[in-house]
Design a protein around this motif. Sequence first.
Motif, PDB file in Angstrom:
ATOM      1  N   GLU A  94       0.696  -1.401   0.039  1.00 57.46           N
ATOM      2  CA  GLU A  94      -0.044   0.009  -0.307  1.00 57.46           C
ATOM      3  C   GLU A  94       1.076   1.549  -0.038  1.00 57.46           C
ATOM      4  N   ALA A  95       1.774   0.901   0.746  1.00 55.86           N
ATOM      5  CA  ALA A  95       3.090   2.321   1.107  1.00 55.86           C
ATOM      6  C   ALA A  95       3.842   2.763  -0.522  1.00 55.86           C
ATOM      7  N   GLY A  96       3.512   1.666  -1.547  1.00 61.03           N
ATOM      8  CA  GLY A  96       4.552   1.042  -2.868  1.00 61.03           C
ATOM      9  C   GLY A  96       5.916   1.147  -2.121  1.00 61.03           C
ATOM     10  N   VAL A  97       6.354   0.241  -1.160  1.00 63.58           N
ATOM     11  CA  VAL A  97       7.974   0.016  -0.517  1.00 63.58           C
ATOM     12  C   VAL A  97       8.107  -1.251  -0.123  1.00 63.58           C
ATOM     13  N   SER A  98       9.209  -1.314  -0.208  1.00 64.93           N
ATOM     14  CA  SER A  98       9.175  -2.859  -0.358  1.00 64.93           C
ATOM     15  C   SER A  98       9.087  -3.396   1.546  1.00 64.93           C
ATOM     16  N   LYS A  99       9.023  -4.810   1.300  1.00 68.39           N
ATOM     17  CA  LYS A  99       9.232  -4.837   3.389  1.00 68.39           C
ATOM     18  C   LYS A  99      10.793  -4.741   3.551  1.00 68.39           C
ATOM     19  N   GLY A 100      11.556  -5.110   3.266  1.00 62.98           N
ATOM     20  CA  GLY A 100      13.154  -4.533   3.469  1.00 62.98           C
ATOM     21  C   GLY A 100      12.731  -2.856   3.884  1.00 62.98           C
ATOM     22  N   TYR A 137      13.314  -0.935   7.674  1.00 60.65           N
ATOM     23  CA  TYR A 137      14.476  -0.549   7.916  1.00 60.65           C
ATOM     24  C   TYR A 137      13.598   0.803   8.221  1.00 60.65           C
ATOM     25  N   HIS A 138      12.739   1.939   8.220  1.00 64.16           N
ATOM     26  CA  HIS A 138      11.906   2.495   9.440  1.00 64.16           C
ATOM     27  C   HIS A 138      12.014   1.835  10.578  1.00 64.16           C
TER      28      HIS A 138
END
Lengths: 200, 200, 200, 200
Positions: free
Chosen positions: B39-45, B49-50
């Motif tokens: 949904e956020a358009g990022v990878s699980k990694g 990280y955040h």
Amino acid sequence: MAAVEKPRGLARENILDSATRLFLDKGIDKASLSDIAAEAGVSKGTLHYHFASKNDLIFHITETHMEAITDELLSLLNRMKKCPDRLFSALMSSLLEAKGRGRLHLHLVREAVAGNPELRSKIAGSYKGWENLLQDSLSQLFPGHRAPAFAAQLIISIIDGFIIQDLVRQKEVDFTHLVEALMALNVFFSEKPDLEKLMV
Amino acid sequence: MAAVEKPRGLARENILDSATRLFLDKGIDKASLSDIAAEAGVSKGTLHYHFASKNDLIFHITETHMEAITDELLSLLNRMKKCPDRLFSALMSSLLEAKGRGRLHLHLVREAVAGNPELRSKIAGSYKGWENLLQDSLSQLFPGHRAPAFAAQLIISIIDGFIIQDLVRQKEVDFTHLVEALMALNVFFSEKPDLEKLMV
Amino acid sequence: MAAVEKPRGLARENILDSATRLFLDKGIDKASLSDIAAEAGVSKGTLHYHFASKNDLIFHITETHMEAITDELLSLLNRMKKCPDRLFSALMSSLLEAKGRGRLHLHLVREAVAGNPELRSKIAGSYKGWENLLQDSLSQLFPGHRAPAFAAQLIISIIDGFIIQDLVRQKEVDFTHLVEALMALNVFFSEKPDLEKLMV
Amino acid sequence: MAAVEKPRGLARENILDSATRLFLDKGIDKASLSDIAAEAGVSKGTLHYHFASKNDLIFHITETHMEAITDELLSLLNRMKKCPDRLFSALMSSLLEAKGRGRLHLHLVREAVAGNPELRSKIAGSYKGWENLLQDSLSQLFPGHRAPAFAAQLIISIIDGFIIQDLVRQKEVDFTHLVEALMALNVFFSEKPDLEKLMV
DNA sequence: TATGAATGAGTTTTCATTCAT
DNA sequence: AATGAATGAAAACTCATTCAT
């Protein structure tokens, strides 16, 4: 005529009890069917023999839980028919004191709200039923009540609110004031409010 | 001199937003980190990280949620300093109307209650803070109030209770009566209750 | 009356075998549960049905490995009761020759040493047991041995040391000299060392 | 001519130190590059700037570790040229006492054996080198030694074996007997064994 | 009725590595 | 020389469900 031990449905009851305890304790999502089966002393196979799915189990438990509350409310309202002043204290203590019931209630409501519409409509039905029961009682106990429907809804909301307070803050609730306040509310809404009574 | 869009922390904000939306929508347990990352358009990694863990994410969202409510309550109480009669209506509408906030609140509270003691104490702290804020305001607005602490707790409970009603029953709440009732309650608790006022 | 193939525990045995092979081959950390499941021809789910965690699996394999060595040592010592001169050659060849056993041993020991205290105490127990077995045998075979406990520890250390040499350098070990040397050691430590024997 | 502080390669040294400590402590697989970077107080980016890959880092550490042992062995053999009887005790204490060295050694050897052929051949080279050094010394110290090569290998094996004993059993090793035994072994292998010496 | 074995899809989390700055 | 952000592949593990017996 002695009541014979019924092994009939014994496993089933075990499962329901264990599931209730675990749902209450860890929440519905975090209580796995393995946990429940282990707690009930049966195999996972047996669990699925009695309940087709986890949802099915949740549904049965919700039903039982809701019916229990309804029954208790009903009997309480009947007993209190003659003494309006004790209605509220009885209501509060009866509904709040059942150890664990509040927790289970919270879990079931959340489950219903988060994507289980069938469950939600069952719960909504129960809420509506309680509201009607209370509304009728209020009408009887406070003739000429100006807003029995609203008062009923308010009372139920207050109970739910106090359940959350209790779960989150884990501190004792001051019933004296609560009951006083509810009495005040209802007397105030009566046709001919006995305002002097409020000031006692 | 317009503020330039900072991509600084953009992913982080995206993740928090998406997580909030999904938690609110499907519940915390049923919103997976995969869902949120997608949904956020990022990878699980990137997500990890955040935010070190799902719990970490939950914690941050709770913090934001609780602070938002506190801020709103604070500003509302300030604005209402001069008009006690409108306090309750403003309170109700402001706290109930935020779309989705109630849902999220229910999920967070349940998560806290079901085995997340750290989260629970954070939430308990917020509740206590709201209670204090309200208590102070009530003392100012209704000089000689006999039980401002209890009244504050009652008001908060009522709001929570109505949130549940709203989520379960999805029907409009009758604010007119609610506000009327709350006014009655408070006047009743005042030192020299102007009972005539109640009957208007 | 032939023993019928029992599929009982077949998957479990498969898993243990495959895990042993892969641990031995790639090391414990680098052998993933996916690898093992695939090698055993079962799903990851099945693997976790039989062994709760990777640690559990490691533990079972260690147990089997250690018991196998103990059993072999025991039977060997019994067989060699009458011929001290052949004890050492038998010991060396028997313990060193098992293809792969040394590798597995190295991996298990390292796993135990690197943060698996439960495993380490199991392994330490086995070592102590071997030492005791050897010590008793030495006392019997070399009456009046001056330091059977130490000699036993030394022999075990030598075997471990040669295992490492073998794994790292992959060259044949000169057993002739090794056995000769060990004989010399023990004769030397006897009450009335037959020094002439040493010079043969 | 004062030795100036060299910030030259400071980060690099930090990384190597931290990695060594963590490899030693948790094992190579379980020490992540994040751990190492954090311990060294640098970013993961910096770590990869200095060492292309984890393997690269392992390789450098192995090199350092092996060279340190070789250097120590070399200097020790030189110092002991005149006192053969103290060679063994010095050898044992020097090689065993370095806190943590044994642990690191075990981890590096295991890594080499489990699928890192390049590393293994480096380690094998070191072992061969040590064997040669020892062999030469033995030849000098015990002229006419019948099997210096084998004795050297045996000594190295014993040290490795005792390292494992130490790591697994965590109990003190009896050096007195150990040194006595090694002396016995070597005297035994001498051309004209002074058997009387053995009996002292 | 009851079960143990098996499964596959899915979960959270780890991690070595890359890269723009 | 250094870094923070990002990533994708893979890790260990969970779990509701199916099914032959």
